[in-house]
Design a protein around this motif. Sequence first.
Motif, PDB file in Angstrom:
ATOM      1  N   ASP A   1      11.634 -13.815  -9.895  1.00  0.00           N
ATOM      2  CA  ASP A   1      10.735 -12.784  -9.393  1.00  0.00           C
ATOM      3  C   ASP A   1      10.154 -13.268  -8.079  1.00  0.00           C
ATOM      4  O   ASP A   1       9.657 -14.391  -8.011  1.00  0.00           O
ATOM      5  CB  ASP A   1       9.581 -12.570 -10.380  1.00  0.00           C
ATOM      6  CG  ASP A   1       9.528 -11.180 -10.944  1.00  0.00           C
ATOM      7  OD1 ASP A   1      10.258 -10.315 -10.445  1.00  0.00           O
ATOM      8  OD2 ASP A   1       8.747 -10.970 -11.885  1.00  0.00           O
ATOM      9  N   ASP A   2      10.201 -12.456  -7.061  1.00  0.00           N
ATOM     10  CA  ASP A   2       9.592 -12.791  -5.770  1.00  0.00           C
ATOM     11  C   ASP A   2       8.570 -11.734  -5.417  1.00  0.00           C
ATOM     12  O   ASP A   2       8.867 -10.536  -5.485  1.00  0.00           O
ATOM     13  CB  ASP A   2      10.642 -12.845  -4.653  1.00  0.00           C
ATOM     14  CG  ASP A   2      11.582 -14.020  -4.762  1.00  0.00           C
ATOM     15  OD1 ASP A   2      11.209 -15.009  -5.416  1.00  0.00           O
ATOM     16  OD2 ASP A   2      12.675 -13.943  -4.184  1.00  0.00           O
ATOM     17  N   ILE A   3       7.380 -12.182  -5.053  1.00  0.00           N
ATOM     18  CA  ILE A   3       6.337 -11.273  -4.590  1.00  0.00           C
ATOM     19  C   ILE A   3       6.105 -11.586  -3.113  1.00  0.00           C
ATOM     20  O   ILE A   3       5.582 -12.657  -2.786  1.00  0.00           O
ATOM     21  CB  ILE A   3       5.028 -11.446  -5.371  1.00  0.00           C
ATOM     22  CG1 ILE A   3       5.251 -11.227  -6.861  1.00  0.00           C
ATOM     23  CG2 ILE A   3       3.960 -10.500  -4.839  1.00  0.00           C
ATOM     24  CD1 ILE A   3       4.049 -11.554  -7.716  1.00  0.00           C
TER      25      ILE A   3
ATOM     26  N   ARG B   1      -4.158 -14.184 -11.362  1.00  0.00           N
ATOM     27  CA  ARG B   1      -3.938 -12.739 -11.386  1.00  0.00           C
ATOM     28  C   ARG B   1      -3.595 -12.299  -9.967  1.00  0.00           C
ATOM     29  O   ARG B   1      -4.393 -12.477  -9.051  1.00  0.00           O
ATOM     30  CB  ARG B   1      -5.184 -12.033 -11.900  1.00  0.00           C
ATOM     31  CG  ARG B   1      -5.017 -10.536 -12.063  1.00  0.00           C
ATOM     32  CD  ARG B   1      -6.155  -9.927 -12.864  1.00  0.00           C
ATOM     33  NE  ARG B   1      -6.052 -10.388 -14.248  1.00  0.00           N
ATOM     34  CZ  ARG B   1      -7.022 -11.074 -14.860  1.00  0.00           C
ATOM     35  NH1 ARG B   1      -8.141 -11.362 -14.257  1.00  0.00           N
ATOM     36  NH2 ARG B   1      -6.866 -11.455 -16.108  1.00  0.00           N
ATOM     37  N   VAL B   2      -2.392 -11.756  -9.810  1.00  0.00           N
ATOM     38  CA  VAL B   2      -1.928 -11.293  -8.505  1.00  0.00           C
ATOM     39  C   VAL B   2      -1.715  -9.790  -8.594  1.00  0.00           C
ATOM     40  O   VAL B   2      -0.936  -9.311  -9.418  1.00  0.00           O
ATOM     41  CB  VAL B   2      -0.608 -12.000  -8.108  1.00  0.00           C
ATOM     42  CG1 VAL B   2      -0.111 -11.491  -6.767  1.00  0.00           C
ATOM     43  CG2 VAL B   2      -0.797 -13.507  -8.081  1.00  0.00           C
ATOM     44  N   GLU B   3      -2.409  -9.058  -7.752  1.00  0.00           N
ATOM     45  CA  GLU B   3      -2.230  -7.609  -7.690  1.00  0.00           C
ATOM     46  C   GLU B   3      -1.408  -7.308  -6.453  1.00  0.00           C
ATOM     47  O   GLU B   3      -1.778  -7.687  -5.340  1.00  0.00           O
ATOM     48  CB  GLU B   3      -3.568  -6.885  -7.615  1.00  0.00           C
ATOM     49  CG  GLU B   3      -3.428  -5.381  -7.628  1.00  0.00           C
ATOM     50  CD  GLU B   3      -4.759  -4.670  -7.514  1.00  0.00           C
ATOM     51  OE1 GLU B   3      -4.749  -3.494  -7.098  1.00  0.00           O
ATOM     52  OE2 GLU B   3      -5.795  -5.270  -7.810  1.00  0.00           O
ATOM     53  N   SER B   4      -0.272  -6.642  -6.672  1.00  0.00           N
ATOM     54  CA  SER B   4       0.611  -6.357  -5.542  1.00  0.00           C
ATOM     55  C   SER B   4       0.891  -4.866  -5.458  1.00  0.00           C
ATOM     56  O   SER B   4       0.727  -4.129  -6.421  1.00  0.00           O
ATOM     57  CB  SER B   4       1.922  -7.128  -5.674  1.00  0.00           C
ATOM     58  OG  SER B   4       2.658  -6.657  -6.772  1.00  0.00           O
ATOM     59  N   ALA B   5       1.338  -4.463  -4.284  1.00  0.00           N
ATOM     60  CA  ALA B   5       1.701  -3.069  -4.049  1.00  0.00           C
ATOM     61  C   ALA B   5       3.151  -2.880  -4.483  1.00  0.00           C
ATOM     62  O   ALA B   5       4.033  -2.626  -3.681  1.00  0.00           O
ATOM     63  CB  ALA B   5       1.514  -2.725  -2.583  1.00  0.00           C
ATOM     64  N   SER B   6       3.390  -3.024  -5.773  1.00  0.00           N
ATOM     65  CA  SER B   6       4.731  -2.863  -6.316  1.00  0.00           C
ATOM     66  C   SER B   6       4.636  -2.094  -7.634  1.00  0.00           C
ATOM     67  O   SER B   6       3.557  -1.727  -8.071  1.00  0.00           O
ATOM     68  CB  SER B   6       5.378  -4.225  -6.552  1.00  0.00           C
ATOM     69  OG  SER B   6       4.740  -4.889  -7.611  1.00  0.00           O
ATOM     70  N   ASP B   7       5.776  -1.900  -8.261  1.00  0.00           N
ATOM     71  CA  ASP B   7       5.812  -1.188  -9.543  1.00  0.00           C
ATOM     72  C   ASP B   7       5.065  -1.944 -10.623  1.00  0.00           C
ATOM     73  O   ASP B   7       4.505  -1.350 -11.536  1.00  0.00           O
ATOM     74  CB  ASP B   7       7.257  -0.980  -9.999  1.00  0.00           C
ATOM     75  CG  ASP B   7       8.026  -0.071  -9.060  1.00  0.00           C
ATOM     76  OD1 ASP B   7       7.376   0.693  -8.314  1.00  0.00           O
ATOM     77  OD2 ASP B   7       9.268  -0.133  -9.065  1.00  0.00           O
ATOM     78  N   LYS B   8       5.054  -3.276 -10.538  1.00  0.00           N
ATOM     79  CA  LYS B   8       4.420  -4.087 -11.575  1.00  0.00           C
ATOM     80  C   LYS B   8       2.905  -4.095 -11.460  1.00  0.00           C
ATOM     81  O   LYS B   8       2.217  -4.393 -12.431  1.00  0.00           O
ATOM     82  CB  LYS B   8       4.957  -5.520 -11.519  1.00  0.00           C
ATOM     83  CG  LYS B   8       6.409  -5.601 -11.896  1.00  0.00           C
ATOM     84  CD  LYS B   8       6.883  -7.016 -11.934  1.00  0.00           C
ATOM     85  CE  LYS B   8       8.348  -7.063 -12.325  1.00  0.00           C
ATOM     86  NZ  LYS B   8       8.839  -8.419 -12.388  1.00  0.00           N
ATOM     87  N   GLY B   9       2.372  -3.814 -10.292  1.00  0.00           N
ATOM     88  CA  GLY B   9       0.920  -3.773 -10.111  1.00  0.00           C
ATOM     89  C   GLY B   9       0.285  -5.139 -10.281  1.00  0.00           C
ATOM     90  O   GLY B   9       0.588  -6.071  -9.554  1.00  0.00           O
TER      91      GLY B   9
END
Length: 184
Positions: A117-119, A144-152
Amino acid sequence: MNMQTQGERVTICAMGLADHYLTEGERVVHSFHPHWKRLIVPFLALIIVVAVSSAAIYFIPSDYSYSGYARIAVAVVAVGLLVWWSFIPYLQWKTTSYTLTSHRFAISTGIFNKSDDDIPLAKVNSVSSDQRFLERILGCGTLRVESASDKGEIDYKDIPKIQLVRQELFKLVEDASDGNIDGK
Protein backbone atom coordinates in the motif's frame (compact mmCIF):
# COMPACT_ATOMS: atom_id res chain seq x y z
CA MET A 1 16.09 -1.39 17.64
CA ASN A 2 18.90 -0.34 15.33
CA MET A 3 18.95 3.37 14.62
CA GLN A 4 21.51 4.84 12.26
CA THR A 5 22.01 8.44 11.21
CA GLN A 6 23.34 9.02 7.69
CA GLY A 7 23.36 12.72 6.92
CA GLU A 8 19.70 13.69 6.94
CA ARG A 9 18.52 10.08 6.67
CA VAL A 10 17.46 8.29 9.84
CA THR A 11 16.86 4.54 9.57
CA ILE A 12 15.13 2.79 12.47
CA CYS A 13 16.19 -0.61 11.11
CA ALA A 14 17.90 -1.83 7.97
CA MET A 15 15.03 -2.67 5.63
CA GLY A 16 12.36 -1.01 3.50
CA LEU A 17 12.05 -0.22 -0.16
CA ALA A 18 14.89 -1.25 -2.41
CA ASP A 19 16.51 1.59 -4.31
CA HIS A 20 15.07 0.40 -7.62
CA TYR A 21 11.52 0.96 -6.25
CA LEU A 22 12.21 4.61 -5.48
CA THR A 23 11.32 7.31 -7.98
CA GLU A 24 13.85 9.89 -9.12
CA GLY A 25 14.72 12.21 -6.25
CA GLU A 26 12.88 10.05 -3.68
CA ARG A 27 14.75 9.14 -0.50
CA VAL A 28 13.94 6.79 2.37
CA VAL A 29 13.40 8.70 5.63
CA HIS A 30 12.28 5.90 8.01
CA SER A 31 11.86 2.17 7.57
CA PHE A 32 10.64 -0.12 10.35
CA HIS A 33 8.68 -3.20 11.45
CA PRO A 34 5.75 -3.01 13.87
CA HIS A 35 6.78 -2.62 17.52
CA TRP A 36 8.32 -5.67 19.20
CA LYS A 37 5.41 -5.83 21.66
CA ARG A 38 3.57 -7.86 19.00
CA LEU A 39 6.02 -10.68 19.76
CA ILE A 40 5.29 -10.92 23.51
CA VAL A 41 2.32 -13.31 23.23
CA PRO A 42 4.03 -15.57 20.63
CA PHE A 43 7.14 -15.71 22.85
CA LEU A 44 5.05 -16.63 25.91
CA ALA A 45 3.25 -19.26 23.83
CA LEU A 46 6.63 -20.68 22.83
CA ILE A 47 7.73 -20.99 26.45
CA ILE A 48 4.42 -22.49 27.62
CA VAL A 49 4.15 -25.02 24.76
CA VAL A 50 7.76 -26.16 25.21
CA ALA A 51 7.33 -26.47 29.00
CA VAL A 52 4.00 -28.29 28.85
CA SER A 53 5.02 -30.66 26.07
CA SER A 54 8.35 -31.42 27.78
CA ALA A 55 6.54 -32.20 31.03
CA ALA A 56 3.98 -34.34 29.18
CA ILE A 57 6.71 -36.33 27.41
CA TYR A 58 8.63 -36.73 30.68
CA PHE A 59 5.61 -37.93 32.68
CA ILE A 60 4.38 -40.50 30.15
CA PRO A 61 5.12 -43.81 31.88
CA SER A 62 7.84 -45.87 30.20
CA ASP A 63 6.07 -49.13 30.99
CA TYR A 64 2.97 -47.95 29.09
CA SER A 65 2.72 -50.09 25.93
CA TYR A 66 2.01 -47.10 23.68
CA SER A 67 4.42 -44.67 25.34
CA GLY A 68 6.41 -44.18 22.11
CA TYR A 69 3.27 -43.28 20.18
CA ALA A 70 2.08 -41.01 23.00
CA ARG A 71 5.40 -39.13 23.01
CA ILE A 72 5.28 -38.75 19.24
CA ALA A 73 1.69 -37.48 19.45
CA VAL A 74 2.66 -34.92 22.10
CA ALA A 75 5.62 -33.79 19.97
CA VAL A 76 3.47 -33.46 16.83
CA VAL A 77 0.83 -31.43 18.68
CA ALA A 78 3.55 -29.26 20.24
CA VAL A 79 5.16 -28.54 16.87
CA GLY A 80 1.76 -27.67 15.39
CA LEU A 81 1.01 -25.28 18.24
CA LEU A 82 4.46 -23.72 18.00
CA VAL A 83 4.00 -23.10 14.29
CA TRP A 84 0.49 -21.68 14.75
CA TRP A 85 1.05 -19.61 17.92
CA SER A 86 4.71 -18.57 17.61
CA PHE A 87 6.28 -19.05 14.19
CA ILE A 88 3.45 -17.61 12.03
CA PRO A 89 3.02 -14.48 14.22
CA TYR A 90 6.80 -13.96 14.06
CA LEU A 91 6.75 -14.25 10.26
CA GLN A 92 3.81 -11.82 10.10
CA TRP A 93 5.78 -9.33 12.19
CA LYS A 94 8.96 -9.86 10.17
CA THR A 95 7.24 -9.47 6.80
CA THR A 96 5.33 -6.33 7.76
CA SER A 97 7.27 -3.18 7.01
CA TYR A 98 6.50 0.50 7.01
CA THR A 99 8.63 2.83 4.91
CA LEU A 100 8.36 6.59 4.97
CA THR A 101 9.98 8.27 1.99
CA SER A 102 10.14 11.87 0.85
CA HIS A 103 7.18 11.14 -1.49
CA ARG A 104 5.04 8.44 0.14
CA PHE A 105 4.20 6.23 3.09
CA ALA A 106 4.59 2.60 1.95
CA ILE A 107 3.17 -0.37 3.84
CA SER A 108 4.14 -3.92 2.90
CA THR A 109 2.58 -7.04 4.47
CA GLY A 110 2.35 -10.74 3.76
CA ILE A 111 4.17 -14.01 4.25
CA PHE A 112 3.37 -15.88 1.02
CA ASN A 113 1.10 -13.36 -0.68
CA LYS A 114 2.42 -9.83 -0.55
CA SER A 115 0.30 -6.71 -0.22
CA ASP A 116 1.76 -3.25 -0.78
CA ASP A 117 0.00 0.00 0.00
CA ASP A 118 1.39 3.42 -0.91
CA ILE A 119 -0.06 6.68 0.34
CA PRO A 120 1.30 9.65 -1.61
CA LEU A 121 2.20 12.39 0.86
CA ALA A 122 0.44 14.96 -1.32
CA LYS A 123 -2.86 13.09 -0.64
CA VAL A 124 -2.49 13.05 3.17
CA ASN A 125 -4.96 15.40 4.88
CA SER A 126 -4.04 14.82 8.52
CA VAL A 127 -1.70 12.82 10.71
CA SER A 128 -2.42 11.94 14.33
CA SER A 129 -1.33 9.39 16.90
CA ASP A 130 -2.98 7.57 19.77
CA GLN A 131 -1.16 5.94 22.68
CA ARG A 132 -2.52 3.98 25.60
CA PHE A 133 -0.63 4.12 28.90
CA LEU A 134 1.47 0.99 28.29
CA GLU A 135 2.19 2.12 24.72
CA ARG A 136 3.50 5.44 26.06
CA ILE A 137 5.91 3.53 28.30
CA LEU A 138 7.02 1.33 25.38
CA GLY A 139 7.24 4.26 22.94
CA CYS A 140 4.77 2.88 20.41
CA GLY A 141 1.20 3.65 19.39
CA THR A 142 -1.36 3.87 16.63
CA LEU A 143 -0.68 6.18 13.72
CA ARG A 144 -3.84 7.59 12.12
CA VAL A 145 -3.42 8.85 8.56
CA GLU A 146 -6.34 10.53 6.83
CA SER A 147 -5.92 10.68 3.09
CA ALA A 148 -7.91 11.91 0.13
CA SER A 149 -8.50 8.39 -1.15
CA ASP A 150 -11.18 5.71 -1.09
CA LYS A 151 -9.82 4.35 2.20
CA GLY A 152 -10.14 7.69 4.01
CA GLU A 153 -8.81 7.34 7.55
CA ILE A 154 -6.39 4.46 8.11
CA ASP A 155 -5.03 3.26 11.47
CA TYR A 156 -1.61 1.63 11.68
CA LYS A 157 -1.16 -0.11 15.02
CA ASP A 158 2.04 -0.76 16.99
CA ILE A 159 4.19 1.86 15.28
CA PRO A 160 7.55 2.09 17.12
CA LYS A 161 8.92 5.53 18.05
CA ILE A 162 5.45 6.86 17.25
CA GLN A 163 6.20 10.50 18.07
CA LEU A 164 9.28 10.56 15.84
CA VAL A 165 7.39 8.91 12.96
CA ARG A 166 4.36 11.20 13.36
CA GLN A 167 6.54 14.29 13.52
CA GLU A 168 8.55 13.33 10.42
CA LEU A 169 5.42 12.30 8.49
CA PHE A 170 3.75 15.59 9.37
CA LYS A 171 6.87 17.52 8.28
CA LEU A 172 7.01 15.64 4.98
CA VAL A 173 3.27 16.20 4.37
CA GLU A 174 3.76 19.94 5.00
CA ASP A 175 6.75 19.98 2.63
CA ALA A 176 4.70 18.15 -0.03
CA SER A 177 1.84 20.62 0.31
CA ASP A 178 4.31 23.50 -0.08
CA GLY A 179 5.77 21.83 -3.18
CA ASN A 180 9.07 21.20 -1.39
CA ILE A 181 9.15 17.40 -1.69
CA ASP A 182 12.88 17.10 -1.12
CA GLY A 183 12.51 18.56 2.39
CA LYS A 184 15.45 20.92 1.94
